[in-house]
Design an enzyme around this catalytic site. Sequence first.
Site, mmCIF file in Angstrom:
data_model
loop_
_atom_site.group_PDB
_atom_site.id
_atom_site.type_symbol
_atom_site.label_atom_id
_atom_site.label_comp_id
_atom_site.label_asym_id
_atom_site.label_seq_id
_atom_site.Cartn_x
_atom_site.Cartn_y
_atom_site.Cartn_z
ATOM 1 N N LYS A 50 0.803 -1.223 0.000
ATOM 2 C CA LYS A 50 0.000 0.000 0.000
ATOM 3 C C LYS A 50 0.834 1.270 0.000
ATOM 4 C CE LYS A 50 -3.749 -0.138 2.560
ATOM 5 N NZ LYS A 50 -4.684 -0.480 3.664
ATOM 6 N N LYS B 26 -0.745 2.718 8.970
ATOM 7 C CA LYS B 26 -1.321 1.587 8.237
ATOM 8 C C LYS B 26 -0.250 0.584 7.871
ATOM 9 C CE LYS B 26 -4.847 4.074 5.614
ATOM 10 N NZ LYS B 26 -5.379 4.190 4.246
ATOM 11 N N ARG C 285 -8.635 -7.263 -7.810
ATOM 12 C CA ARG C 285 -9.505 -8.450 -7.899
ATOM 13 C C ARG C 285 -10.950 -8.005 -7.988
ATOM 14 N NH1 ARG C 285 -11.644 -7.459 -2.948
ATOM 15 N NH2 ARG C 285 -10.176 -6.799 -1.371
HETATM 16 P P1 ADP Z 1 -7.824 -2.005 4.450
HETATM 17 O O1 ADP Z 1 -6.944 -2.293 3.269
HETATM 18 O O2 ADP Z 1 -7.331 -2.631 5.707
HETATM 19 O O3 ADP Z 1 -9.274 -2.239 4.183
HETATM 20 P P2 ADP Z 1 -7.979 0.835 3.821
HETATM 21 O O4 ADP Z 1 -6.727 1.579 3.562
HETATM 22 O O5 ADP Z 1 -8.788 0.418 2.623
HETATM 23 O O6 ADP Z 1 -7.652 -0.434 4.726
HETATM 24 O O7 ADP Z 1 -8.893 1.667 4.792
HETATM 25 C C1 ADP Z 1 -10.080 1.119 5.344
HETATM 26 C C2 ADP Z 1 -10.933 2.218 5.926
HETATM 27 O O8 ADP Z 1 -10.204 2.952 6.923
HETATM 28 C C3 ADP Z 1 -11.374 3.289 4.952
HETATM 29 O O9 ADP Z 1 -12.506 2.907 4.228
HETATM 30 C C4 ADP Z 1 -11.646 4.456 5.887
HETATM 31 O O10 ADP Z 1 -12.869 4.300 6.554
HETATM 32 C C5 ADP Z 1 -10.541 4.326 6.911
HETATM 33 N N1 ADP Z 1 -9.364 5.141 6.527
HETATM 34 C C6 ADP Z 1 -8.253 4.711 5.894
HETATM 35 N N2 ADP Z 1 -7.368 5.722 5.708
HETATM 36 C C7 ADP Z 1 -7.929 6.827 6.227
HETATM 37 C C8 ADP Z 1 -7.521 8.210 6.346
HETATM 38 N N3 ADP Z 1 -6.360 8.632 5.891
HETATM 39 N N4 ADP Z 1 -8.379 9.076 6.937
HETATM 40 C C9 ADP Z 1 -9.581 8.647 7.398
HETATM 41 N N5 ADP Z 1 -10.006 7.384 7.331
HETATM 42 C C10 ADP Z 1 -9.212 6.466 6.746
#
Ligand code: ADP
Length: 454
Positions: free
Chosen positions: A119, A161, A295
Site C-alpha cells: 500500500k 497503516k 480483484r
Molecule cells: P484495508 O486495506 O485494511 O481495508 P484501507 O486503507 O482500505 O484499509 O482503509 C479502510 C478504511 O479505513 C477506509 O474505508 C476508511 O474508513 C478508513 N481510513 C483509511 N485511511 C484513512 C484516512 N487517511 N483518513 C480517514 N479514514 C481512513
Amino acid sequence: MAPLFKKVLIANRGEIALRILQACRELGIPTVAVHSTADRESLHVVYADEDVCIGPPASNESYLDISRLIAAAEITGADAVHPGYGFLAENAHFAEVLAECNIKWIGPSPDVIRRMGDKSQARETARAAGVPVLPGSQEALKSPDEALAMARDVGFPVILKASAGGGGRGMRIVHAEENLESMYRTASEEALKAFGDGSVYLEKYLTAPRHIEFQVFGDSFGKVIHIGERECSVQRRHQKLLEESPSPALTPELRREMGAAAVRLAEYVNYENAGTIEFLLDEDGSFYFMEMNTRIQVEHPVTEMVSGLDLVRMQLEIAAGQPLTVESGLEPRGHSIECRINAEHPEKFTPSPGMLKTFHVPGGPGVRVDTHGYEDYVVPPYYDSLVGKLIVHAANRPEAIARMLRALEFFVVEGIHTTIPLHQKILRDPVFVSGNITTGFMTGFFQRQSEKPE
Ligand code: ADP
C-alpha cells in the site's frame, strides 16, 4: 463458438465461488470446484461439473495451499483459475506459479498485483500517475522517530497503516504525539502477525470522509475504462457493511473527475482485468487515492445492477484475450444497495455459525440474492462470516431503500444470528436516509440507537 476456456477451476468457496460458477455456466465453460472437508455440502460443490477435496477445514491447508490447488487444476485439466476475492486473490506468487504451469490466471499480472499490493508503494505509484494522495510517508517508516517527525510534518490526527494491510488490520489512528510511539509498535506487531510483514506507513487522517471506490477494467489491448463508483462509507471497524451505487455525494462532474483519476492510475500500471480504486472524499470535495484492490470485490453486484454489465463474465472474456466493448462514463441506471448478510450477532458482532434451520430468500422485482446458503446448510466456523448478499435495484435511492426494507423483512433465517436486524435499523436511520453518510456513520448510528426510547 468454442467456450472461452476448456475448464475453469474456482479457487474459492462460498457465495463468490457460486457467482463465478454462474458466469462460467452461462458461457458454456465447464467448472471445477475445490473444497475443504468442511465445505462438502456447499452449493458451489453441488453445482460444479467436477469437484476436488483439497484438504482439512483450516484455510492454510486447503484454500491457501498453492500446491494443492495446482494439483487439483492438473488432475482435472483446468486451463484457467478464477481466484474470487480473499484467500489467494491478491497473491502474486500464486499467479506466477499458475503461469509457469501454463494455466491462465483470471486477474492482473503478478507484477501489477505486487506493485499495487504494497500500500505504501501504491501511494507512490498513484502520486507518480498524477492522482492525489493524502500527505504522508513516501515509503514504509523505519522507526518511531521517523514516524514522529512525519506526523509533526503532516499534523495530527494521523493514521498508521500496514503496507501489506487489508481488512482493516494493522491500522491505528493517532490523535496526539504522546501516543504515537506505542501505537506505531502495536500497528507494526499486528501487521507482522497478520501479514508476515511489519512495515507501516503513515498518512493524514481525515475526520469525516466518505469511502468511494471506482470499478475499473483493462483489457490486453491497453484499453482501460471505469464503470462508475460505489459508496462504501457504512463501515464497522473499517469493514464494509452496506454499499450502494451511485454515491449520493457525486455530481456528474465529480464522477467524471474521480473516474478519470482512476483510469489514469490503472492506465499508468497497464492494468488488465477487474480492479477497484479506493478513494477518500473529503467534505470540501477533494479526493485522495487510498488503495487499489486487484480483484473482483464483494460489493461488485451494485455496479452490475446500475450498469447492466456482468463483471465476472467480463473478467473471463478479458482473460481469454477478448477486447473490452464498453466505454467509460456509463450513466448509472437507477439506484442499487447491497446488504452484507453475515452470520453474526447483530449487536455484539461475534460470529454465529451453525445450521440454517429456516432459510427463505426474498424475490420479486429488483431483488437479487447471492448466497451459497440453503435450508439445513451448516455455516462452518472456519471462514469469514458472509452467508449471503442481498442486493436491490430500483429507480432511485428512496425506492431502493423501501425495496431493501421489504426484502430484508421477507428474508427469513432461523438457527443462527445474522446482520438482517442491524440492516433494518440502518435503513430506517434518518442520517442514512438523508444520504449524508461518512465513514463515521456507524459510530453516530450506535449513539442514536442507544438514545432511542425502548
Ligand atoms: P484495508 O486495506 O485494511 O481495508 P484501507 O486503507 O482500505 O484499509 O482503509 C479502510 C478504511 O479505513 C477506509 O474505508 C476508511 O474508513 C478508513 N481510513 C483509511 N485511511 C484513512 C484516512 N487517511 N483518513 C480517514 N479514514 C481512513
